[in-house]
Design a protein around this motif. Structure first.
Motif: not given
Ligand code: ASP
Length: 447
Positions: A275, A312, A357, A386, A389, A393
Motif C-alpha cells: 500500500s 489485512t 500482515g 497479500d 488484500r 486495502n
C-alpha cells in the motif's frame, strides 16, 4: 498532430502489462524452468532487475510526495478546527470499515469452515516476533528528528511533522504565503514525477508479475484451497459489496464509476503488494481522476496506507478461525470480540509493505491463545493473497477519502463523473521539455 492518434489509456497498458507478465511467468514455469539461461538471465536477470527498479522508483517518491502534498494541503486549510474534524472523521471511518471487514471475515470463515480437517504438517516452525504495544505505537508517531523519520520512511511521523509544519505555514503571515506557494509549485513538480513513473509502469508491472509467476507454484494452494477460496472470496465481497454500499450511501455517487477509476491503482497494489509503494498512484487517482481536493487526499491517503488495512484485517480474521479449526480449538464469543479488537489494532500497526500482515497475525493469535505455528501452515499461499488484500486495502483508503471529501464539500463531482478526467495529465511529452509552462492549470490548483 500525429500525437493525437488514439493511444491506449494508461490503465489499459498497465493491465496489459500485468496479464502479459502473468502469462509469461506461467509459460516459463511450465516449459522453460530447467533452462539455466532462462533462469539466470531472464528471470533473475531482466525480470528481477526491471521489477526491483520499478518498485524502488515508486518508493523513492513516497516520502517527498507525502511531505510536500500534506504541507500544501494543511497550509491551505481555513482553520485548525477543520483539521481536528477531518482527522477525527477519517480515523473513525477507517476504524469502522476495518471492524466491519473483520466481522465479515469471522462470519464467512465460520460458515465455510476451511480449517476443519486441514493438514497440520507444515505447522511446525514459525518464529513469532513481539508485537508493539498500542502505547508505543502512539508515542512512536511523534518524531524526535523529522529528517530521520524521512530517512527511515516512517509515514506516521512524516504526517505528524508535515501537519504541524503546514499549520505553522498557514499562520506565518507573508512569509507563510511565500512558502505555501513554493510548496504548491513543488507539489506540481512531484506529481509530474509520479506521472513519469506511471508511464513506465506497464513494463515494471510486467517484470514483477513475470518473475513472481515463474516462481510461485500454484500447487501450494491445493492443500489450502478452502482457506484460499474463503479468504479471497471475502476480500472480493468486501471490496465490491461493503465498499459499494458505503460509497453509495455516504457520497451518493456511482460506485461503478469509482471502481473503474480505481483500476490503475488496484493493479499497482496487486503487483507490488505494498500500500505504501502505491501511495503516489492512489493520491493521483483521488485528486486527478476523482476530483478530491488535495487538502483532503494528501491527508487521508498516506494515513490510510499506513493505518487502514481492511484486507489485512480480513486475512487475520479468516486465518484465526482457520487455525482454530485446524487445531480443533473452540473460540468463545469473548474470543471473537478479542479477535475483532486485536485484528483492528494489528492492521493499524501493519506497515504497508509485503507480508507484514502475516507477521502481525501472531499478535492476534497470542491474544486468543492459539498456536502461532499455525502461521507456518498458511505462509505458502500468502504472497498471492497479500496481493489481493493490498488491493482491498488501498480501495478502502480511497472509499474513505471520497466519503470524507464529499462530506466536507471538497470533491469536484464533475471531475468524478468525467470518465476521461486525469487522462490527459498522464500523457508525457518529454520532448517538449520546458515548453509546457502553462500546464499546471486545473491539475488541482485549489490545493
Ligand atoms: N501488503 C499489505 C499492504 O501493503 C500489508 C499486509 O497485509 O501484509 O497493504
Amino acid at each position: 498532430m500525429t500525437e493525437d492518434k488514439q493511444k491506449m489509456s494508461l490503465t489499459k497498458r498497465v493491465l496489459l502489462g500485468m496479464f502479459a507478465g502473468i502469462a509469461t511467468g506461467f509459460i516459463i514455469r511450465t516449459f522453460f524452468s530447467d533452462i539455466s539461461f532462462v533462469n539466470d538471465y531472464i528471470v533473475h536477470g531482466i525480470f528481477d532487475v526491471g521489477g526491483a527498479i520499478f518498485v524502488a522508483s515508486l518508493k523513492m517518491l513516497v516520502v517527498p510526495l507525502i511531505f510536500v502534498s500534506l504541507v500544501c494541503g494543511t497550509s491551505s486549510l481555513k482553520d485548525i478546527t477543520t483539521l481536528g474534524r477531518l482527522g477525527g472523521k477519517t480515523v473513525a471511518i477507517y476504524l469502522a470499515t476495518t471492524a466491519i471487514a473483520i466481522t465479515l471475515a469471522i462470519f464467512t470463515a465460520n460458515i465455510f469452515q476451511p480449517g476443519v480437517g486441514a493438514d497440520l504438517s507444515a505447522a511446525s516452525s514459525f518464529q513469532s516476533s513481539d508485537a508493539p504495544s498500542l502505547g508505543s505505537v502512539i508515542i512512536n508517531m511523534f518524531p524526535t528528528n523529522p529528517i530521520n523519520s524521512m530517512a527511515q520512511g516512517n509515514t506516521l511521523q512524516i504526517i505528524v511533522f508535515a501537519v504541524l509544519f503546514g499549520i505553522a505555514v498557514s499562520s506565518a503571515g507573508k512569509a507563510g504565503v511565500r512558502i505555501a506557494s513554493f510548496f504548491a509549485d513543488l507539489n506540481e513538480v512531484i506529481m509530474k514525477l509520479v506521472v513519469m513513473l506511471m508511464n513506465i509502469a506497464p513494463y515494471g508491472v510486467f517484470f514483477l508479475m513475470a518473475k513472481l509467476f515463474t516462481e510461485i507454484g500454484l500447487e501450494a494452494i491445493g492443500n489450502l484451497l478452502g482457506y484460499f477460496l474463503v479468504l479471497s472470496g471475502t476480500l472480493v465481497l468486501h471490496g465490491f459489496v461493503t465498499y459499494g454500499v458505503f460509497f453509495k450511501v455516504f457520497t451518493g455517487l456511482n460506485p461503478l464509476i469509482f471502481l473503474k477509476k480505481m483500476e490503475t491503482a488496484i493493479t499497482f497494489a496487486f503487483s507490488t503488494a505494498s500500500s505504501s509503494a502505491t501511495i503516489p498512484v492512489t493520491l493521483e487517482t483521488a485528486t486527478k481522476h476523482m476530483g478530491v481536493k488535495n487538502k483532503i487526499a494528501s491527508f487521508t491517503v498516506p494515513l490510510g496506507a499506513t493505518v487502514n488495512m481492511d484486507g489485512t484485517a480480513i486475512m487475520q480474521g479468516v486465518a484465526t478461525v482457520f487455525i482454530a479449526q485446524a487445531f480443533n480449538i473452540d473460540l468463545t464469543l469473548g474470543d471473537y470480540a478479542a479477535v475483532i479488537l486485536t485484528a483492528t489494532l494489528a492492521s493499524v500497526g501493519t506497515a504497508g509493505v509485503p507480508g507484514v500482515g502475516l507477521i502481525m497475525l501472531a499478535m492476534v493469535l497470542n491474544q486468543v491463545g492459539l498456536p502461532v505455528e499455525g502461521i507456518a501452515m498458511i505462509m505458502g499461499v500468502d504472497r498471492l493473497l497479500d496481493m489481493i488484500r493490498t488491493a482491498v486495502n488501498i480501495t478502502g483508503d480511497s472509499v474513505v477519502t471520497c466519503i470524507v471529501a464529499k462530506s466536507e464539500g471538497e470533491m469536484d463531482v464533475d471531475v468524478f463523473n468525467d470518465p476521461k478526467a486525469g487522462d490527459k495529465e498522464e500523457e508525457l511529452h518529454l520532448h517538449t521539455l520546458g515548453g509546457e509552462y502553462s500546464q499546471p492549470d486545473k491539475a488541482d490548483s485549489s490545493v
